[in-house]
Structure formats: structure tokens, C-alpha cells
Design a protein around this motif. Structure first.
Motif, PDB file in Angstrom:
ATOM      1  N   LEU A  56      -1.274  12.453  -5.806  1.00  0.00           N
ATOM      2  CA  LEU A  56      -1.758  12.290  -4.440  1.00  0.00           C
ATOM      3  C   LEU A  56      -1.987  13.685  -3.883  1.00  0.00           C
ATOM      4  O   LEU A  56      -1.056  14.471  -3.731  1.00  0.00           O
ATOM      5  N   THR A  98      -8.262   8.346  -3.216  1.00  0.00           N
ATOM      6  CA  THR A  98      -7.258   7.305  -2.995  1.00  0.00           C
ATOM      7  C   THR A  98      -7.193   6.965  -1.511  1.00  0.00           C
ATOM      8  O   THR A  98      -7.009   7.857  -0.681  1.00  0.00           O
ATOM      9  N   VAL A 113      -9.367   9.075   2.960  1.00  0.00           N
ATOM     10  CA  VAL A 113      -8.916   9.154   1.568  1.00  0.00           C
ATOM     11  C   VAL A 113      -8.430  10.562   1.263  1.00  0.00           C
ATOM     12  O   VAL A 113      -8.755  11.519   1.983  1.00  0.00           O
ATOM     13  N   GLN A 146      -5.331   3.167  -9.578  1.00  0.00           N
ATOM     14  CA  GLN A 146      -5.068   4.602  -9.726  1.00  0.00           C
ATOM     15  C   GLN A 146      -3.726   4.823 -10.432  1.00  0.00           C
ATOM     16  O   GLN A 146      -3.591   5.727 -11.266  1.00  0.00           O
ATOM     17  N   CYS A 147      -2.732   3.995 -10.096  1.00  0.00           N
ATOM     18  CA  CYS A 147      -1.437   4.110 -10.756  1.00  0.00           C
ATOM     19  C   CYS A 147      -1.533   3.809 -12.249  1.00  0.00           C
ATOM     20  O   CYS A 147      -0.935   4.489 -13.081  1.00  0.00           O
ATOM     21  N   LEU A 201       1.249   4.211  -2.897  1.00  0.00           N
ATOM     22  CA  LEU A 201       0.999   5.618  -2.555  1.00  0.00           C
ATOM     23  C   LEU A 201       2.189   6.485  -2.958  1.00  0.00           C
ATOM     24  O   LEU A 201       2.007   7.615  -3.459  1.00  0.00           O
ATOM     25  N   CYS A 245      -5.277   1.509  -5.135  1.00  0.00           N
ATOM     26  CA  CYS A 245      -4.144   2.380  -5.455  1.00  0.00           C
ATOM     27  C   CYS A 245      -3.444   1.922  -6.735  1.00  0.00           C
ATOM     28  O   CYS A 245      -2.994   2.759  -7.536  1.00  0.00           O
ATOM     29  N   CYS A 287      -7.403  -2.053  -0.491  1.00  0.00           N
ATOM     30  CA  CYS A 287      -6.987  -0.652  -0.630  1.00  0.00           C
ATOM     31  C   CYS A 287      -5.772  -0.538  -1.544  1.00  0.00           C
ATOM     32  O   CYS A 287      -5.678   0.392  -2.367  1.00  0.00           O
ATOM     33  N   THR A 309     -15.026   5.424  -2.500  1.00  0.00           N
ATOM     34  CA  THR A 309     -13.970   4.476  -2.162  1.00  0.00           C
ATOM     35  C   THR A 309     -14.519   3.294  -1.376  1.00  0.00           C
ATOM     36  O   THR A 309     -14.131   2.142  -1.603  1.00  0.00           O
ATOM     37  N   HIS A 333       0.834  -1.206   0.000  1.00  0.00           N
ATOM     38  CA  HIS A 333       0.000   0.000   0.000  1.00  0.00           C
ATOM     39  C   HIS A 333       0.866   1.253   0.000  1.00  0.00           C
ATOM     40  O   HIS A 333       0.646   2.190  -0.785  1.00  0.00           O
ATOM     41  N   THR A 364      -8.904  12.947  -4.111  1.00  0.00           N
ATOM     42  CA  THR A 364      -9.404  12.227  -5.281  1.00  0.00           C
ATOM     43  C   THR A 364     -10.015  10.877  -4.918  1.00  0.00           C
ATOM     44  O   THR A 364     -10.490  10.171  -5.801  1.00  0.00           O
ATOM     45  N   LEU A 412       2.106   7.177  -6.651  1.00  0.00           N
ATOM     46  CA  LEU A 412       1.148   8.234  -6.971  1.00  0.00           C
ATOM     47  C   LEU A 412       1.703   9.597  -6.573  1.00  0.00           C
ATOM     48  O   LEU A 412       1.512  10.589  -7.291  1.00  0.00           O
TER      49      LEU A 412
END
Length: 266
Positions: free
Chosen positions: A95, A139, A134, A261-262, A86, A258, A254, A225, A82, A137, A89
Motif C-alpha cells: 500500500l 488500490t 486510490v 490485489q491481496c 487494506l 483489494c 472496492c 480503478t 475493505h 498503485t 496490503l
């Protein structure tokens, strides 16, 4: 051709985080491949099937996958995964720490166990709450678990403190947003004090003062989310008596959000 459960891109992120194979001075059967075990874990997370019904085509038995999930959680693999995503991002400037949102959702806990309690919204049946914070956005930054009867306001500090230090480039790591948005369940002096002690500006809706029409202007992302987490069918109902196993699944969920999102932004 069906897509693999563990893509090459995902495996490239996870493989360096896995602990080395334990030594076998007395020999024994060959160890099941880590990638096959991860495929079984992801299959159970996404489909919600019992471990004993894991298809043999996966290449790993349900019990072996369960042990690997447990051992990797104890070794901190899911938390490091995780955090690694992060940081990816953050390096891509995707982020947003300017605003964070906090909320919770309760699910049934069929077998009880730790971090469960009578759910007042489900006729007192055992339940678990997942508390998620979060970024702007949506995340997921941090999460915590509690019994379904535990008031949301009592989990604010614990959930915010669950955000890992995220390093961007060569600078100092960051783990605190500038502002924190929360609904009226957190309208307590204690919650605002906990935010200020962490140098966070509280933006908590006030009971009897703030109009409900615009309360979700910034907070809707945390609701989305929580809905994303419920796409993992193993997380819609808690079947695990052990808190660490359910936390492992939730942290992995979670991390996968992420990872998506990446793929989208990085």
C-alpha cells in the motif's frame, strides 16, 4: 468444474466480520446460510441481473440476499471488509501512500433516488457520481457518492475523509497520503486548502497553465480503478433507489478489488 462464487479464501476473510444470527425466541424457519446469501449477492453484483431472476441453484432467494446485503451494510460489514484487506496490503508493504489520485465517474440512475441529480453529460437524465481516491498503485482507499450534477471539487474533502484508518503492524493507523493528484476540475483554492489542512500536499492541475500532454502521468491509476469497478455489471448503471444499497454494492466492489490485489501481491 465451475469455480465457486465464494472461494474459501474470500469466505475466510468475510466470515469473522459477519454479525451473529439473531435470536428467535418464538422459533420459525431455519435461517438461510450466510455463505449462500453472500454467493447470491456476488452473483448479482457481477452479472447485473435483477434480484428476482437470481437462479435457484444459488440456494438463496433474491429478496433474502437483498435483505442480507442491507443488514450487513448497516452493520458495517462491507466497510470493515475493505479496511481489513487494506491492512493486509499494508502489512505486505503493498500500500503506497506516497501519492494518491482522486477522480469521479458518472453513471445513469434509472430509478432516481437519493444521491442522484440531472446529468449534464446525459441530457439531464438522473445520474449518480462515484468519487474514488486510490493509492499510487490504484488500490481504492475511499469512496463517496453524489448526484451527477454536483461539481467534483465539492466532494474532495468528503472523499478523502472516507479513507479508513489503516493499521500496519503495531504502529499507529494511517489514513492520509503524502500527496494528492487531481485534474483541473479540482483547481480551486478551497480544494488546495482542504488538502493542506489534512497535511496533504496538493498536486492539482491548473487551468490554462499545465499542459494536458502529461496530466495523466500519475492519475491514470484512478481511471483504471474506475474501469475495474465497471467490470461489476451491477455498478455500470444504478438500479437502486436507496443510496445505502448502491453504496453497499460499490463498497463491496472496492473490497473485491483489494482482495484481488491481496491475491496478487500478498
Amino acid at each position: 468444474m465451475a469455480k465457486p462464487l465464494v472461494s474459501n479464501a474470500l469466505w475466510a476473510v468475510i466470515e469473522p466480520l459477519l454479525p451473529p444470527e439473531p435470536a428467535k425466541p418464538r422459533g420459525g424457519r431455519p435461517r438461510v446460510d450466510d455463505r449462500a446469501a453472500l454467493a447470491g449477492i456476488l452473483f448479482v453484483l457481477r452479472s447485473g441481473i435483477p434480484w428476482e431472476m437470481l437462479p435457484s441453484e444459488i440456494g438463496c432467494s433474491g429478496m433474502t440476499c437483498w435483505r442480507r446485503l442491507r443488514d450487513w451494510h448497516a452493520a458495517g460489514v462491507w466497510a470493515r471488509l475493505h479496511r481489513t484487506l487494506l491492512e493486509r496490503l499494508a502489512d505486505a508493504d503493498k500500500l503506497d501512500w506516497s501519492r494518491a489520485s482522486l477522480d469521479s465517474s458518472a453513471i445513469a440512475a434509472k430509478k432516481g433516488g437519493t444521491a442522484t441529480g440531472p446529468n449534464p453529460m446525459d441530457r439531464g437524465k438522473p445520474g449518480t457520481k462515484r468519487h474514488v481516491v486510490v493509492d499510487r498503485t490504484g488500490t481504492p482507499l475511499g469512496l463517496s457518492l453524489s448526484g451527477a450534477n454536483r461539481h467534483d471539487s465539492l466532494m474532495l474533502a468528503l472523499t478523502v475523509d472516507a479513507v479508513p484508518p489503516v493499521r500496519r503492524g503495531r504502529g499507529r493507523p494511517r489514513r492520509r497520503p503524502d500527496k494528492l493528484h487531481a485534474d483541473k476540475a479540482y483547481d480551486h483554492r478551497r480544494c488546495r486548502s482542504e488538502c493542506r489542512r489534512r497535511s496533504i500536499t496538493p498536486r492539482i492541475a491548473r487551468r490554462g497553465i499545465d499542459c494536458s500532454e502529461r496530466l495523466g502521468r500519475y492519475r491514470w491509476v484512478v481511471e483504471r480503478t474506475l474501469a475495474w469497478l465497471n467490470r461489476f455489471r451491477r455498478l455500470t448503471i444504478r438500479y437502486e433507489r436507496r443510496e445505502d444499497i448502491h453504496l453497499a454494492f460499490t463498497t463491496l466492489g472496492c473490497a473485491l478489488i483489494c482482495f484481488n490485489q491481496c491475491k496478487r501481491f500478498c
